[in-house]
Design an enzyme around this catalytic site. Structure first.
Site, PDB file in Angstrom:
ATOM      1  N   HIS A 111      48.235  84.705  29.668  1.00  0.00           N
ATOM      2  CA  HIS A 111      46.944  85.342  29.973  1.00  0.00           C
ATOM      3  C   HIS A 111      46.749  86.511  29.020  1.00  0.00           C
ATOM      4  O   HIS A 111      47.715  87.175  28.633  1.00  0.00           O
ATOM      5  CB  HIS A 111      46.905  85.813  31.432  1.00  0.00           C
TER       6      HIS A 111
ATOM      7  N   CYS B 199      44.027  84.903  38.653  1.00  0.00           N
ATOM      8  CA  CYS B 199      44.928  84.467  39.712  1.00  0.00           C
ATOM      9  C   CYS B 199      44.518  85.218  40.967  1.00  0.00           C
ATOM     10  O   CYS B 199      44.455  86.440  40.964  1.00  0.00           O
ATOM     11  CB  CYS B 199      46.381  84.779  39.349  1.00  0.00           C
TER      12      CYS B 199
ATOM     13  N   ARG C 162      41.004  74.170  35.848  1.00  0.00           N
ATOM     14  CA  ARG C 162      41.908  74.579  36.924  1.00  0.00           C
ATOM     15  C   ARG C 162      41.984  76.110  36.965  1.00  0.00           C
ATOM     16  O   ARG C 162      41.242  76.762  37.661  1.00  0.00           O
ATOM     17  CB  ARG C 162      43.303  73.919  36.700  1.00  0.00           C
ATOM     18  N   ASP C 163      42.819  76.684  36.118  1.00  0.00           N
ATOM     19  CA  ASP C 163      42.964  78.147  36.084  1.00  0.00           C
ATOM     20  C   ASP C 163      41.621  78.823  35.805  1.00  0.00           C
ATOM     21  O   ASP C 163      41.285  79.848  36.412  1.00  0.00           O
ATOM     22  CB  ASP C 163      43.960  78.510  34.963  1.00  0.00           C
TER      23      ASP C 163
ATOM     24  N   HIS D 163      52.325  79.521  28.976  1.00  0.00           N
ATOM     25  CA  HIS D 163      51.071  79.732  29.696  1.00  0.00           C
ATOM     26  C   HIS D 163      50.806  81.235  29.687  1.00  0.00           C
ATOM     27  O   HIS D 163      51.441  81.979  30.421  1.00  0.00           O
ATOM     28  CB  HIS D 163      51.225  79.182  31.125  1.00  0.00           C
TER      29      HIS D 163
ATOM     30  N   ASN E 205      42.893  83.350  30.873  1.00  0.00           N
ATOM     31  CA  ASN E 205      43.914  82.717  30.038  1.00  0.00           C
ATOM     32  C   ASN E 205      43.616  83.046  28.578  1.00  0.00           C
ATOM     33  O   ASN E 205      42.520  83.477  28.239  1.00  0.00           O
ATOM     34  CB  ASN E 205      43.828  81.198  30.200  1.00  0.00           C
TER      35      ASN E 205
HETATM   36 ZN    ZN Z   1      47.374  81.154  34.744  1.00  0.00          ZN
END
Ligand code: ZN
Length: 312
Positions: free
Chosen positions: A211, A242, A13-14, A209, A251
């Site tokens: 980064h 992002c 995803r990210d 979460h 991440n």
């Molecule tokens: Zn993220």
């Protein structure tokens, strides 16, 4: 027995929302199957954002459906709004992660509405799930992006993050995640904010979460562990970014995070050597992308098993 700590792999995803290559549905599933074989059980499998916003996720429904067939994993999907949640409910995923931004300006760029309107939307998502008879079957988590600062707005008041967390729990969030979307957080801030939010969420588990934009990602994991956090999002090879946070990099790296947590004595269930082998394969699928992470480069130390055994 060692205490468990949980890593949710957010690479599919990210990790890939900014990469140049559009991976095939089969590749995305193969990635998860291979990581599952290395002991990773939790995944954020895809994102139900409109394909015109992030083309990588044009096959979100197919990926989510495929993830449901991988034995032994708990697939979650990200949704930015009610429409995304409806699509996720249609597929039947067991976990849906909603995300909004504590930064008003980031929220506006991301979903073109105020943070309060996004909280309202979260209430509608919970109501929609319950109306479909899915309460108890579909868990809904809520992530608060830019909890530690924002590239557009700058500072984000900690009081506001605590307030948003409390409103989300009141609305029915079953997990709250604080996200350092743009890598502004430092360990002192991590300890302070997680401790403050812990006080308002009751029994609802908190997740982190992070980064690693400025190299503090792993230090921030240690800080979060110190204040009781046991759930971490991470991305294979530290991929990620992002689209609305200029300069944001990946991440925290899954291999390094697993290495840290295991070294601190936690049981992540992950076989790091197998994970590094998955990374090497994924690297061939994503030409031209930067792959981060230190353990994959240097290998595990010879003392690795001894130190984890001693910690246990
Ligand atoms: Zn993220």
């Amino acid at each position: 027995m060692r205490e468990k700590a949980f890593i949710r792999e957010v690479g599919p995803r990210d990790g890939i929302q900014m990469v140049k290559t559009i991976l095939s549905t089969e590749r995305k599933l193969e990635w998860m199957r291979k990581e599952a074989a290395a002991g990773v059980k939790r995944f954020e499998a895809t994102s139900f954002v409109p394909a015109k916003v992030v083309p990588q996720f044009h096959d979100a429904a197919e990926v989510a459906q495929g993830a449901l067939t991988i034995p032994g994993i708990e697939p979650a999907v990200l949704v930015p709004n009610l429409k995304g949640a409806q699509r996720a409910f249609d597929v039947g995923v067991p976990k849906v992660n909603y995300v909004l931004s504590a930064s008003e300006m980031h929220n506006q760029s991301n979903v073109r509405r105020s943070t309060d309107e996004s909280i309202e939307d979260f209430r509608r998502i919970i109501a929609e799930r319950d109306a479909r008879g899915l309460k108890g079957k579909v868990e809904i988590g809520a992530g608060i992006a830019t909890s530690f600062g924002c590239t557009i707005q700058g500072p984000v008041p900690e009081k506001r993050v605590v307030e948003i967390a409390s409103l989300l729990v009141e609305a029915g969030a079953q997990e709250v995640s604080l996200a350092d979307t743009v890598g502004y957080g430092n360990p002192a801030q991590i300890r302070r904010l997680f401790a403050a939010v812990t006080k308002v969420v009751g029994n609802v588990p908190l997740a982190a979460h992070f980064h690693d934009t400025r190299g503090l990602g792993i230090a921030n994991v240690t800080a979060a562990v110190d204040v009781g956090i046991r759930r971490f999002d991470a991305s294979l090879a530290g991929l990620g970014g992002c689209p609305f946070a200029p300069g944001a990099t990946g991440n925290i790296d899954t291999e390094d995070t697993a290495f840290l947590l295991e070294s601190l004595g936690f049981d992540t269930g992950i076989d790091i050597e197998k994970l590094i082998a998955v990374r090497q394969e994924v690297e061939t699928w994503l030409p031209g992308e930067r792959f981060f992470g230190m353990v994959a480069r240097a290998g595990l130390p010879k003392t690795y098993r001894d130190t984890t055994a001693a910690a246990a």
